[in-house]
Design a protein around this motif. Sequence first.
Motif: not given
Length: 157
Positions: A140-157
């Motif tokens: 669960x922690x790994x998947x949440x971290x991956x989805x946070x990384x996806x958010x960073x890619x989407x936002x360009x940060x």
Amino acid sequence: MSEQIRIERDYPATAQAIWELWTTPAGIEKWWAPDGFTVRVDQLDLRPGGELVYTMTATAPEQIEFMRSAGMPLSTESRKTFTEIDGPDRLAYTSLADFIPGVEPYEFLTTVELEPTDAGVRVVMTVDAMHDDVWTQRLTQGRENELANLAAIVSGS
């Protein structure tokens, strides 16, 4: 049916943009790995019955130490077998858990649904629980971290 974990995240992007990040080698390599790891896609056959094969490598000191202390190699090859491909709305795959010392290999299912919203897209990820609470929490922690990384890619940060 086994216990499942459900994680939801909203992204200011189209379903097609998220789909491409989830289903192309270049997209996967940008965000798939949890913090402190890198991913290299070795094979991607995007069809039901096709496989995603990738190598995840610990690169940060804390993750390297964790892997060593757990008796695990720094690089592990992982395999996912696609069970459903309905782009850009739904993706499902089984993951082979064959890397856990002392535990017989087994598969668990992940389903990803992309639901358009007024502000972009909602990703709903449903994952089967693993063999015990500790590994389910790590998953669960790994998947949440991956989805946070996806958010960073989407936002360009």
